[in-house]
Motif scaffolding. Structure first.
Motif, short mmCIF file in Angstrom:
data_model
loop_
_atom_site.label_atom_id
_atom_site.label_comp_id
_atom_site.label_asym_id
_atom_site.label_seq_id
_atom_site.Cartn_x
_atom_site.Cartn_y
_atom_site.Cartn_z
N TYR A 1 2.86 7.73 0.59
CA TYR A 1 2.86 6.80 2.14
C TYR A 1 2.68 7.81 3.34
CZ TYR A 1 4.99 3.01 -0.63
OH TYR A 1 5.07 2.07 -1.34
N ASN B 1 10.38 2.20 -1.83
CA ASN B 1 9.12 1.59 -1.31
C ASN B 1 9.25 0.53 -0.20
OD1 ASN B 1 6.60 2.40 -3.29
ND2 ASN B 1 8.41 2.20 -4.52
N GLU C 1 2.52 3.55 5.70
CA GLU C 1 1.40 2.77 4.93
C GLU C 1 1.26 3.36 3.60
OE1 GLU C 1 -1.95 2.05 7.41
OE2 GLU C 1 -0.51 1.33 9.26
N TYR C 2 1.07 2.54 2.59
CA TYR C 2 0.67 3.19 1.26
C TYR C 2 -0.66 3.73 1.46
CZ TYR C 2 -0.80 2.78 -3.45
OH TYR C 2 -1.12 3.14 -4.87
N LYS D 1 7.92 1.08 3.86
CA LYS D 1 7.32 0.16 4.68
C LYS D 1 8.07 -0.33 5.96
CE LYS D 1 4.86 -1.33 0.44
NZ LYS D 1 4.96 -2.22 -0.62
#
Length: 167
Positions: free
Chosen positions: A161, A139, A148-149, A143
Motif C-alpha cells: 500500500y 488491510n 491505497e492498494y 485503507k
C-alpha cells in the motif's frame, strides 16, 4: 521533533535495550506475529531494535516503543522506518502490538501519530506499508488511514500500500 510523542492514550518513544525482554514477549511470539516477521530469540530482537536505533540516528526516525499512557505498560512497537533489513521501499509504516491489547484502536492511534510525523516533520511525499492478505484488520486499517492498494508482492507474500503526503 520531540523524542517523546504523546497521543490521547499512548506514549511513543525511542526503544531502550532494557525494554527488549518485554518487546520480545510479542515480537518473539510466532502466533502473535504469524502475519509478519517474528524474532526467534531475545538476541535477534535486541539486534533488530539496535539496528533500527542506528537508523534513527541517521534518518531521524525509526519505530517507537508504544506505552499505554495511563499504565505506562509497553504494549507495542512501531511507526515509521526505512527498513534496514529489506531496503529499497522508502519510508514505511508498521505496527506490532501485544495480543492482549488487540482490538482497542491503538494501531489507529499510532498510525495517525506516525503519519503526522511523516507529513509535518519529515515532509515525506509517500509512505508505504505492507499487510499480509489474510490480515484483514491491517488491510482495513491501512485503507482507513488513506493508503491505497498498489499490488501484491509475490516474494514477500504481502499487499503493498502507499499513501501520498497530506497537508
Amino acid at each position: 521533533m520531540s523524542n517523546v510523542i504523546e497521543t490521547e492514550r499512548l506514549i511513543l518513544s525511542a526503544p531502550k535495550l532494557s525494554e527488549v525482554p518485554v518487546l520480545f514477549e510479542f515480537l518473539g511470539d510466532n502466533l502473535a506475529m504469524h502475519h509478519t516477521h517474528w524474532d526467534s530469540s531475545i538476541a535477534e530482537c535486541r539486534r533488530r531494535i539496535a539496528v533500527h536505533e542506528r537508523k534513527r540516528r541517521h534518518d531521524g526516525f525509526a519505530p517507537w516503543t508504544v506505552r499505554d499512557r495511563q499504565t505506562k505498560r509497553v504494549i507495542g512497537w512501531g511507526g515509521l522506518y526505512d527498513d534496514p533489513f529489506d531496503p529499497g521501499w522508502g519510508i514505511e509504516l508498521a505496527y506490532y502490538f501485544h495480543p492482549s491489547v488487540w482490538g482497542n484502536g491503538y494501531a489507529t492511534e499510532l498510525c495517525k501519530a506516525a503519519l503526522d510525523v511523516a507529513d509535518q516533520h519529515l515532509g515525506a511525499e509517500k509512505v508505504s506499508a505492507f499487510a499480509h492478505p489474510e490480515n484483514l484488520a491491517s488491510n482495513a486499517l491501512l485503507k482507513k488511514m488513506g493508503f491505497e492498494y498498489q499490488r501484491f508482492v509475490v516474494g514477500m507474500h504481502r499487499n503493498l500500500y502507499s499513501r501520498q503526503r497530506r497537508g
